[in-house]
Design an enzyme around this catalytic site. Structure first.
Site, PDB file in Angstrom:
ATOM      1  N   THR A  31     -43.163  11.895 -22.906  1.00 15.94           N
ATOM      2  CA  THR A  31     -42.386  11.877 -21.835  1.00 15.94           C
ATOM      3  C   THR A  31     -42.544  13.235 -21.156  1.00 15.94           C
ATOM      4  O   THR A  31     -42.866  14.175 -21.586  1.00 15.94           O
ATOM      5  CB  THR A  31     -40.797  11.719 -22.281  1.00 15.94           C
ATOM      6  OG1 THR A  31     -40.445  12.909 -22.762  1.00 15.94           O
ATOM      7  CG2 THR A  31     -40.454  10.559 -23.075  1.00 15.94           C
ATOM      8  N   SER A 133     -35.947  23.436 -32.606  1.00 15.98           N
ATOM      9  CA  SER A 133     -34.764  24.383 -32.333  1.00 15.98           C
ATOM     10  C   SER A 133     -35.295  25.607 -31.992  1.00 15.98           C
ATOM     11  O   SER A 133     -36.117  25.640 -30.832  1.00 15.98           O
ATOM     12  CB  SER A 133     -34.088  24.328 -33.546  1.00 15.98           C
ATOM     13  OG  SER A 133     -32.968  25.298 -33.446  1.00 15.98           O
ATOM     14  N   TYR A 147     -27.212  29.244 -24.275  1.00 13.32           N
ATOM     15  CA  TYR A 147     -28.415  28.641 -25.048  1.00 13.32           C
ATOM     16  C   TYR A 147     -28.307  28.593 -26.515  1.00 13.32           C
ATOM     17  O   TYR A 147     -28.639  27.429 -27.263  1.00 13.32           O
ATOM     18  CB  TYR A 147     -29.726  29.448 -24.379  1.00 13.32           C
ATOM     19  CG  TYR A 147     -31.016  29.180 -25.255  1.00 13.32           C
ATOM     20  CD1 TYR A 147     -31.606  27.820 -24.912  1.00 13.32           C
ATOM     21  CD2 TYR A 147     -31.720  29.822 -26.313  1.00 13.32           C
ATOM     22  CE1 TYR A 147     -32.600  27.436 -25.497  1.00 13.32           C
ATOM     23  CE2 TYR A 147     -32.889  29.420 -26.666  1.00 13.32           C
ATOM     24  CZ  TYR A 147     -33.267  28.284 -26.394  1.00 13.32           C
ATOM     25  OH  TYR A 147     -34.535  27.873 -26.982  1.00 13.32           O
ATOM     26  N   LYS A 151     -28.461  25.560 -29.554  1.00  7.89           N
ATOM     27  CA  LYS A 151     -29.362  25.391 -30.777  1.00  7.89           C
ATOM     28  C   LYS A 151     -28.648  25.530 -31.943  1.00  7.89           C
ATOM     29  O   LYS A 151     -28.716  24.634 -32.959  1.00  7.89           O
ATOM     30  CB  LYS A 151     -30.173  26.709 -30.612  1.00  7.89           C
ATOM     31  CG  LYS A 151     -31.349  26.521 -29.444  1.00  7.89           C
ATOM     32  CD  LYS A 151     -32.083  25.272 -29.498  1.00  7.89           C
ATOM     33  CE  LYS A 151     -33.187  24.935 -28.657  1.00  7.89           C
ATOM     34  NZ  LYS A 151     -33.803  23.690 -28.622  1.00  7.89           N
TER      35      LYS A 151
END
Length: 290
Positions: A31, A133, A147, A151
């Site tokens: 994708t 990750s 951010y 994670k």
């Protein structure tokens, strides 16, 4: 020959994985955010490569794209959840909309994609989920708190998912790279609205570094400080899948090893220092092991 599905393959680590897989004869469904970015590979490898546009914030589209890829190839052996981006700046500097979009992409997008592929894996009796990750899933630092938190959420969810899926012969690997010499920051970074209060603090200095605003330091110099080789990392991820066995977590890069280890040791030391306090809050009738 295996069949892989990789999200966010427009560039960076995922594009390196895709190229290596095609070169060795595997089939790859990918994708991308921008149509046409992999047309050179499509022209070279033809039916080996299947591509579709996918917005990870669109739950229905996630299901539809995975179903279409499965129908096209008849199977998926390995599912790589790679698509994500970084939101940087002090926690107070980010807008609600930015925070919501980050979590819809990095966390909910990854979970929805994994949840969509799991029924197919169970039906065929095998599969391997590779969740990309970050070393930032083990610590948090000023300027990267949002951010990092995305994670941390991924780490917690996929650790449980790995144990839940294992009885169905579905393997899970959580990949924790350090800095990678790709365009992750320059092309994928989003920044909060800067506030003067943080500009000369650690969070503001990090943003200034990432945006190339510090005197005497430009982005080319910043990239040279990054140690991770994306081709070597791609090779090791493919090798882990081929081997089929290994620890659930896979640290890549010397910086990842050092920073994860330091974070874990610091947390363990802080926990050990609180042992007496923790035990002191047990109910009086609790019987402790000798």
């Amino acid at each position: 020959m295996q069949t892989w599905f990789i999200t966010g393959a427009s560039g960076g680590l995922a594009s390196r994985i895709t190229r290596r897989l095609l070169e060795r004869g595997d089939r790859v469904a990918v994708t991308v955010r921008k149509p046409g970015v992999l047309d050179d590979l499509k022209a070279q490898y033809g039916s080996q490569l299947w591509q579709a546009h996918l917005d990870l914030t669109n739950p229905q589209q996630i299901v539809e794209v995975i179903e279409r890829a499965w129908e096209e190839f008849g199977t998926i052996d390995v599912f790589v959840n790679n698509a994500a981006y970084g939101l940087y700046g002090a926690v107070e500097e980010a807008s609600d909309r930015q925070i919501e979009h980050l979590f819809k992409t990095n966390v909910l997008g990854s979970l929805r994609a994994a949840r969509a592929v799991l029924p197919f894996f169970r039906k065929q009796g095998s599969g391997h989920i590779v969740q990309i990750s970050s070393m930032a899933g083990h610590y948090s630092t000023p300027g990267m708190g949002l951010y990092c938190s995305s994670k941390w959420a991924v780490e917690g969810a996929f650790e449980a998912l790995a144990k839940e899926a294992a009885p169905f012969n579905i393997k899970t690997t959580i990949v924790e790279p350090g800095g990678i010499r790709t365009n992750f920051i320059t092309s994928n970074a989003v920044f909060g609205e800067r506030m003067d209060a943080y500009r000369d603090k650690e969070a503001g200095q990090l943003v200034s570094l990432m945006k190339g605003e510090l005197p005497g330091i430009d982005m080319s110099m910043f990239n040279q400080m990054v140690v991770g080789d994306p081709d070597k990392m791609a090779q090791q991820i493919i090798r882990r899948v081929d081997q089929g066995e290994g620890p659930i977590r896979m640290a890549l890069g010397s910086d990842a090893y050092e920073q994860i280890r330091e974070a874990l040791l610091d947390r363990l030391a802080a926990l050990d220092a609180q042992k007496d306090l923790a035990y002191s809050t047990d109910a009086d009738d609790v019987v402790r092991q000798a």
